[in-house]
Design a protein around this motif. Structure first.
Motif, mmCIF file in Angstrom:
data_model
loop_
_atom_site.group_PDB
_atom_site.id
_atom_site.type_symbol
_atom_site.label_atom_id
_atom_site.label_comp_id
_atom_site.label_asym_id
_atom_site.label_seq_id
_atom_site.Cartn_x
_atom_site.Cartn_y
_atom_site.Cartn_z
ATOM 1 N N VAL A 61 2.571 3.863 10.397
ATOM 2 C CA VAL A 61 1.346 3.770 11.196
ATOM 3 C C VAL A 61 0.809 2.341 11.059
ATOM 4 N N GLN A 62 0.530 1.705 12.216
ATOM 5 C CA GLN A 62 0.217 0.270 12.221
ATOM 6 C C GLN A 62 -0.854 -0.123 11.209
ATOM 7 N N SER A 63 -1.940 0.688 11.120
ATOM 8 C CA SER A 63 -3.055 0.246 10.277
ATOM 9 C C SER A 63 -2.652 0.192 8.801
ATOM 10 N N PHE A 64 -1.866 1.156 8.344
ATOM 11 C CA PHE A 64 -1.427 1.131 6.946
ATOM 12 C C PHE A 64 -0.312 0.103 6.772
ATOM 13 N N ASN A 65 0.528 -0.012 7.796
ATOM 14 C CA ASN A 65 1.650 -0.951 7.716
ATOM 15 C C ASN A 65 1.162 -2.376 7.499
ATOM 16 N N ARG A 66 0.027 -2.701 8.121
ATOM 17 C CA ARG A 66 -0.516 -4.056 7.989
ATOM 18 C C ARG A 66 -0.824 -4.381 6.525
ATOM 19 N N LEU A 67 -1.214 -3.351 5.774
ATOM 20 C CA LEU A 67 -1.556 -3.566 4.369
ATOM 21 C C LEU A 67 -0.312 -3.776 3.503
ATOM 22 N N ILE A 92 -2.016 -4.594 -4.361
ATOM 23 C CA ILE A 92 -2.759 -5.817 -4.741
ATOM 24 C C ILE A 92 -2.389 -6.949 -3.778
ATOM 25 N N GLN A 93 -1.082 -7.123 -3.579
ATOM 26 C CA GLN A 93 -0.638 -8.203 -2.678
ATOM 27 C C GLN A 93 -1.239 -8.024 -1.282
ATOM 28 N N GLY A 94 -1.119 -6.789 -0.756
ATOM 29 C CA GLY A 94 -1.581 -6.536 0.609
ATOM 30 C C GLY A 94 -3.064 -6.831 0.745
ATOM 31 N N ALA A 95 -3.852 -6.343 -0.227
ATOM 32 C CA ALA A 95 -5.305 -6.521 -0.139
ATOM 33 C C ALA A 95 -5.654 -8.008 -0.228
ATOM 34 N N ARG A 113 -7.299 -10.528 2.624
ATOM 35 C CA ARG A 113 -8.536 -11.275 2.352
ATOM 36 C C ARG A 113 -8.339 -12.775 2.586
ATOM 37 N N GLY A 114 -7.080 -13.178 2.804
ATOM 38 C CA GLY A 114 -6.808 -14.590 3.082
ATOM 39 C C GLY A 114 -6.436 -15.401 1.860
ATOM 40 N N TYR A 148 0.503 -18.064 -3.524
ATOM 41 C CA TYR A 148 0.710 -18.581 -4.880
ATOM 42 C C TYR A 148 -0.387 -18.116 -5.836
ATOM 43 N N LYS A 149 -1.583 -17.839 -5.292
ATOM 44 C CA LYS A 149 -2.695 -17.433 -6.162
ATOM 45 C C LYS A 149 -2.493 -16.019 -6.709
ATOM 46 N N THR A 150 -1.823 -15.178 -5.891
ATOM 47 C CA THR A 150 -1.654 -13.782 -6.336
ATOM 48 C C THR A 150 -0.504 -13.646 -7.336
#
Ligand code: HEM
Length: 486
Positions: free
Chosen positions: A345-351, A420-423, A427-428, A432-434
């Motif tokens: 589902v697109q909305s979850f896939n984006r995450l 964690i990565q997705g969120a 958030r932009g 490298y920061k994650t």
């Protein structure tokens, strides 16, 4: 004296002995599991400490990763499943396999391809397509073996004594026919690409697909080997093992057939859900999302059928090791198939797209589910065909707990990393920061992974010792016990 009796009295097996090809494929698969997971441990450790091997090019992550993936998919799981097919098909058709010799020749060819796969990928030769990294000359040998296996199995079914086809036979026939087609498509076999590292992107002949079109072909293949090969092969094993071990007829033949035809319809539609967040045509994405949701039908019919067959039989999992492996696999299959449609589902896939959530999901399907099914089949087929009891049921029990808990650590840590990565990406935050935040989770994955590696070596040792010196099954009672996985 039959060949099997000769074997059980200690004489050397003949080349044409019934079920000897089945065992040969299974023995190879066991070695490949140990090899493939050992490479995985190197890759997992590199994700915690990238320089721990001092930058040796052959052992860099980019080379080790495809070696791991190909070893465990094509050379562990596929070989274990094919070995099991060579046992199940004669049992259900009332005919020995059409040609034991041919099955063994294809087993040797497959192993040679495996060794060349490791050498070429380590040297940097790759097609650079996911799950299709093996270079073109190897693809040709892969195709030959797949066709030989298909011929052998279809001829056995054609010459069968038992006229009715049980559902496992449908799944096995489907799997061996679909795989060569899907493999040829995914490897774009008509466009040879040798992947020479010194001349990247140079084809042997011109005309390769490129960019987004290549990705579409790649993921048509990528999901179909999961859906129309590993899943259908695994489902065939479960449909055979559960009724045989519990001595209970399958709950519903009709449901099993609905499952078979719906899996062949819906699975072939879903490939594009791997690249929903790409500039590919909208109608392909829609088909993939619809197909993914439609997958609830084959999944629920299969699981309901198996769990209803288990009614009144649940207590048997304490006495039957194969049943224990198989049923824990069905629970993981359920979780896989709940995750799958949501991911489409697109909305979850984006995450979760491009995050480690997907790697966690891949391990849920191929390690948690298919690997435990294959292990269950091995612990059933080896004692029954060799007429020897398992050398150490205690070690097998340890293997069970190591693989299940190791897998859970892998999956949970990876899916937490994925969220964690997705969120953070949404958030932009720059990638490298994650990365630094993820190290502890990758360390947990490496620890879980090493438990799976240990379980693979335990299996290899236990089966080796069973073949060499497992207690012989001598009485009819011991034989009946082995036939219910006891
Ligand atoms: C039978 C057992 C296993 C199977 C079938 C399996 C399968 C796979 C598959 C299909 C992928 C590709 C995932 C994707 O689509 O991105 C993969 C990647 C990977 N696996 Fe495994 N795996 C197994 C065991 C292990 C173990 C025991 C470990 C750890 C020691 C491990 C570590 C990895 C790593 C590090 C990657 C690369 C992930 C990345 O690129 O970020 N695997 N495995």
């Amino acid at each position: 004296m039959t060949a099997t009796q000769e074997y059980s009295t200690g004489r050397v097996a003949t080349y044409t002995e019934e079920y000897s090809a089945s065992r040969a494929w299974i023995y190879s698969s066991i070695i490949w599991l140990a090899i493939g997971t050992s490479f995985a441990l190197i890759a997992a450790t590199e994700m915690v400490s990238p320089d721990f091997l001092g930058g040796i090019s052959y052992l860099e992550f980019g080379r080790i990763r495809p070696i791991h993936v190909n070893s465990v998919t094509y050379f562990w799981l596929s070989m274990a499943n094919i070995g099991a097919f060579y046992y199940i098909v004669p049992k259900l058709t009332g005919r020995p396999i059409w040609s034991e010799q041919l099955a063994k020749v294809s087993m040797w060819l497959w192993n040679i391809v495996g060794i060349l796969m490791v050498l070429t990928l380590a040297a940097g030769f790759s097609q650079a397509r996911e799950y299709a990294e093996m270079i073109w000359p190897l693809d040709i040998f892969v195709m030959i073996v797949l066709l030989l296996n298909a011929l052998n199995i279809l001829m056995t079914v054609y010459k069968r004594r038992e006229k009715k086809l049980y559902v496992s036979i449908w799944y096995i026939m489907g799997s061996v026919v679909w795989l060569p087609m899907v493999y040829a498509i995914g490897n774009v076999i008509w466009s040879p690409f040798v992947g020479n590292p010194s001349e990247p992107n140079q084809n042997l002949f011109s005309g390769s697909l490129a960019g987004i079109n290549d990705a579409t072909w790649n993921w048509f293949y990528g999901h179909n080997i999961l859906g129309l090969w590993f899943t259908t092969g695994g489902v065939a094993l479960v449909y055979y093992l559960v009724p045989v071990i519990t001595k209970t007829p399958i709950y519903s033949h009709l449901m099993s057939m609905i499952g078979f035809w719906s899996i062949s319809l819906f699975y072939s539609m879903v490939g594009q859900h791997h690249i929903l967040s790409t500039p590919t045509p909208g109608y392909l994405k829609l088909i993939a999302t619809m197909g993914s949701i439609g997958m609830f039908i084959p999944v629920l019919t299969f699981l309901t059928n198996i769990w209803m067959t288990m009614r009144g039989n649940w207590g048997r999992i304490y006495a039957s090791l194969p049943l224990k492996f198989v049923l824990v696999g069905t629970v993981f299959y359920f979780i896989t198939c709940v995750q799958g449609p949501f991911q489409a589902v697109q909305s979850f896939n984006r995450l979760i797209h491009f995050t480690n959530w997907i790697v966690g999901h891949a391990h849920l399907a191929l390690l948690g589910t298919m690997t435990t099914w294959a292990m269950g089949a091995i612990y059933y087929i080896i004692p029954v065909t060799l007429k020897r009891r398992i050398y150490s049921p205690g070690l097998a029990e340890i293997q069970f707990w190591m693989v299940v808990s190791g897998f859970l650590l892998i999956m949970i840590s990876l899916q937490v990393v994925g969220l964690i990565q997705g969120a953070e990406w949404l958030r932009g935050e720059p990638v490298y920061k994650t990365v630094q935040d993820l190290k502890p989770y990758f360390a947990v994955r490496a620890i879980g992974g090493s438990m799976v590696v240990v379980s693979a070596y335990i299996q290899a040792y236990n089966i080796y010792k069973t073949v060499r010196s497992g207690p012989r099954i001598q009485t009819q009672m011991e034989q009946s016990l082995a036939e219910v996985g006891g």
